[in-house]
Design a protein around this motif. Sequence first.
Motif, short mmCIF file in Angstrom:
data_model
loop_
_atom_site.label_atom_id
_atom_site.label_comp_id
_atom_site.label_asym_id
_atom_site.label_seq_id
_atom_site.Cartn_x
_atom_site.Cartn_y
_atom_site.Cartn_z
N THR A 34 19.60 28.95 14.22
CA THR A 34 19.57 27.55 14.62
C THR A 34 20.65 26.84 13.81
O THR A 34 20.96 27.23 12.68
CB THR A 34 18.21 26.88 14.33
OG1 THR A 34 17.92 26.98 12.94
CG2 THR A 34 17.09 27.54 15.14
N THR A 38 25.58 18.87 18.40
CA THR A 38 25.71 17.59 19.08
C THR A 38 26.01 17.83 20.56
O THR A 38 26.75 18.75 20.91
CB THR A 38 26.81 16.73 18.43
OG1 THR A 38 26.93 15.48 19.12
CG2 THR A 38 28.16 17.43 18.43
N HIS A 42 24.71 13.04 20.80
CA HIS A 42 23.39 13.01 20.18
C HIS A 42 23.17 14.27 19.36
O HIS A 42 23.39 15.39 19.83
CB HIS A 42 22.30 12.89 21.25
CG HIS A 42 22.39 11.65 22.07
ND1 HIS A 42 22.11 10.40 21.58
CD2 HIS A 42 22.77 11.45 23.37
CE1 HIS A 42 22.29 9.49 22.51
NE2 HIS A 42 22.69 10.10 23.61
N ASP A 43 22.69 14.08 18.13
CA ASP A 43 22.40 15.21 17.25
C ASP A 43 21.11 15.90 17.68
O ASP A 43 20.15 15.24 18.08
CB ASP A 43 22.25 14.74 15.81
CG ASP A 43 23.55 14.23 15.21
OD1 ASP A 43 24.59 14.36 15.87
OD2 ASP A 43 23.51 13.70 14.09
N TYR A 44 21.09 17.22 17.58
CA TYR A 44 19.87 17.98 17.81
C TYR A 44 20.04 19.34 17.15
O TYR A 44 21.09 19.64 16.59
CB TYR A 44 19.58 18.12 19.31
CG TYR A 44 20.43 19.14 20.04
CD1 TYR A 44 19.87 20.34 20.48
CD2 TYR A 44 21.78 18.92 20.31
CE1 TYR A 44 20.63 21.29 21.15
CE2 TYR A 44 22.54 19.86 20.98
CZ TYR A 44 21.96 21.04 21.40
OH TYR A 44 22.72 21.98 22.05
N THR A 45 19.01 20.16 17.19
CA THR A 45 19.08 21.49 16.62
C THR A 45 19.25 22.50 17.73
O THR A 45 18.38 22.61 18.62
CB THR A 45 17.81 21.82 15.80
OG1 THR A 45 17.69 20.88 14.73
CG2 THR A 45 17.89 23.23 15.22
#
Length: 200
Positions: A34, A38, A42-45
């Motif tokens: 993981t 982005t 938008h930031d996410y994993t």
Amino acid sequence: MLIITLAAMIAVPTLAAAPPVTMLKPGTQAPDFTLPATLVGHDYTFSLKKALAKGPVVLYFFPAAYTSGCDLEAHTFSTHAPQFTKAGATILGVSENSISMLNKFEVDPNFCAGRFPIASDPSGSIGALYGVKLYPPMNGAMTIHGQTITHGFFARTTFVINAKGKIVASMSSAQNHISPVQHVTGSLTIVQALQSHKAQ
């Protein structure tokens, strides 16, 4: 061109000092991971396991955003993104750039254009799992797109991973002398072949 200059400046001292790197070969199980990523700003994993549940993954490592070869590669992936989607494949770009820099690069219409995610591997640990050659930070201050760069630089390397998590192809500009565009067109041909084989 910055990429050429960058390679010329860092390759010679690195090759003599760094231990040999063995890039993962086709048939190898892709290491799960993981990473902070982005997409559309938008930031996410990003989870490789979750992406593989949807189909193949094209995982490409690149030296640095806002450098000529990487800009071309990102733009080419973005223009071909609908074809990758049609083939059921997810694209993920990975560099040691900070996530804040990648946020800007990912949404820029000249580069990723918000069409696929890119992720930050600031320690180079995921690249190391895949055996990607890493050039160390350059001596002295280096500024790219207004940010001082202190991170290392991945050699341009692409892996195509099938839905079962096996690496089915790998490409390296350092080893195979292929262009940024060939990383895109080569991986697209492979995921289309995977889709065609699945349909048979």
